[in-house]
Design an enzyme around this catalytic site. Structure first.
Site, short mmCIF file in Angstrom:
data_model
loop_
_atom_site.label_atom_id
_atom_site.label_comp_id
_atom_site.label_asym_id
_atom_site.label_seq_id
_atom_site.Cartn_x
_atom_site.Cartn_y
_atom_site.Cartn_z
N LYS A 133 26.53 13.90 -27.65
CA LYS A 133 27.48 12.85 -26.75
C LYS A 133 28.45 14.11 -25.75
O LYS A 133 28.66 13.88 -24.82
CB LYS A 133 28.26 12.13 -27.29
CG LYS A 133 27.58 10.74 -27.84
CD LYS A 133 28.53 9.79 -28.77
CE LYS A 133 27.71 8.65 -29.31
NZ LYS A 133 28.52 7.46 -29.72
N LYS A 216 15.41 5.13 -28.41
CA LYS A 216 16.16 3.66 -29.07
C LYS A 216 16.65 2.61 -27.94
O LYS A 216 17.26 3.16 -27.01
CB LYS A 216 17.18 4.27 -29.99
CG LYS A 216 17.62 3.25 -30.82
CD LYS A 216 18.60 3.87 -31.85
CE LYS A 216 19.19 2.70 -32.80
NZ LYS A 216 20.42 3.19 -33.83
N LYS A 219 22.68 -0.45 -25.81
CA LYS A 219 23.52 -1.08 -25.00
C LYS A 219 23.94 -0.09 -23.83
O LYS A 219 24.31 -0.88 -22.77
CB LYS A 219 24.98 -1.40 -25.66
CG LYS A 219 24.60 -2.43 -26.74
CD LYS A 219 25.88 -2.62 -27.74
CE LYS A 219 25.99 -1.50 -28.54
NZ LYS A 219 27.19 -2.03 -29.40
#
Length: 354
Positions: A133, A216, A219
């Site tokens: 991240k 994966k 969202k």
């Protein structure tokens, strides 16, 4: 007491991967007994759990984790309610399981600080999610994101949880939780924290994107066609599966043949999970079939399974006051247990506790 703890972040619409990889298994766990905790790190399927009495289940909405990246306050509060609605619509029963919001239980944060004093920086430097991240933006090189795994450990250990249903991508964090628990126990010459065991359950512990079978389902993916959201209507579900990326080959007759076909493997995995069967059983039924036959069958199955949940979510979201009362009662129950445990932790480390 056997105790289960798990949670999800309230960021954006929950999707099919959240349901198949977590929610559905949480529902099963609230109705099934679980084995006693031990140092054994092996995982066992739900059906094989020993019958030693029911476990207590605590399912939280982890909004403290959500704010490790920027959030709109109003949207975050709304997302908390929507996530709670999804939990209940999927089958989490507030009468059987404790459903609550993480930030409403202060002991999570307080235990995090105590545990951080037992956590070497080297352990955190190995955590891959921070690296992934923070590499995307220097704005995310923040202490909260870096210390995220210690808060996750506190989430689990403040309940003295014995079992944690996790996805494959969370195994590293659970290993760190076990390491932190052992470090605390050694330093305090106690066995206060049990070593929580992972529960990785079902055919679809890792559901992949409908646009790229190597990533994966997420969202945060820019393409809405990469995922099936739990709020999607029937027409949208059918359209998304119709447009799902596939190859040109027919379905094989064995699971081994799917290994080099990421998109095909993903769709077969989703079908197997939705139908409570195995990939081998799906291939036995559809071997030799093309996508023109399999995709509509998968879409119909998904609509049949998800439509009642979507409707239940809409009903729950139409009555936010009732949702809030469920979360308030859950927080009261969680606070009663966690404050007791926190007092015991403070006594062990020499802090004042009233």
């Amino acid at each position: 007491m056997n105790r289960i703890l798990s949670g999800m972040q309230p960021t954006g619409n929950l999707h099919l991967g959240n349901y198949l990889g977590a929610l559905r298994n949480w529902v099963k766990l609230q109705d099934l007994p679980t084995p006693k905790a031990s140092a054994d790190k092996s995982t066992k399927p739900t059906e094989a759990l020993a019958k030693e009495g029911k476990a207590e289940c605590y399912y939280c909405i982890v909004d403290l984790h959500a704010i490790t990246v920027p959030q709109d306050p109003q949207k975050l509060r709304q997302s908390v309610r929507e996530t709670a609605a999804a939990y209940i619509a999927a089958g989490i029963d507030p009468a059987k399981s404790t459903l609550f919001v993480q930030s409403a239980v202060p002991a999570h944060s307080e235990l995090m600080w105590i545990l951080s004093t037992y956590t070497p920086l080297g352990w955190l430097n190995r955590m891959t999610q921070y690296k992934d991240k923070s590499a995307k933006s220097r704005d995310l090189e923040l202490l909260g994101l870096y210390a995220y795994p210690v808060l996750m450990a506190a989430d689990i250990l403040i309940y003295r949880a014995t079992h944690v249903p996790v996805g494959e991508d969370q195994k590293q964090h659970l290993e760190l939780t076990r390491d932190i628990a052992q470090a605390f126990n050694r330093a305090t010459n106690s066995d206060f924290f049990p070593l929580p065991e992972p529960q990785i359950l079902g055919e679809a512990t890792r559901v992949m994107s409908l646009r790229d079978g190597t990533k994966k389902m997420s969202k945060s993916d820019e393409s809405d066609y990469s995922r099936i959201s739990l709020t999607d209507d029937a027409d949208t579900i059918v359209k998304k599966f119709k447009k799902a990326t596939t190859d040109s080959d027919v379905l094989p007759d064995n699971v081994k043949a799917l290994e080099a076909r990421a998109e095909a493997d993903n769709l077969v995995t989703i079908y197997a999970a939705l139908n409570d069967t195995t990939k081998a059983a799906v291939l036995k039924e559809y071997a030799g079939s093309g996508w023109g036959k399999f995709k509509p069958a998968l879409a119909d199955l998904a609509v049949a399974k998800l439509a009642p949940m979507t409707e239940k979510m809409r009903q729950l979201m139409a009555d936010p006051a009732s949702l809030d009362q469920i979360l308030i009662r859950g927080a009261e129950h969680a606070n009663a247990l966690t404050q007791k445990h926190l007092r015991e932790v403070k006594n062990l480390v020499g802090l004042w506790s009233f």
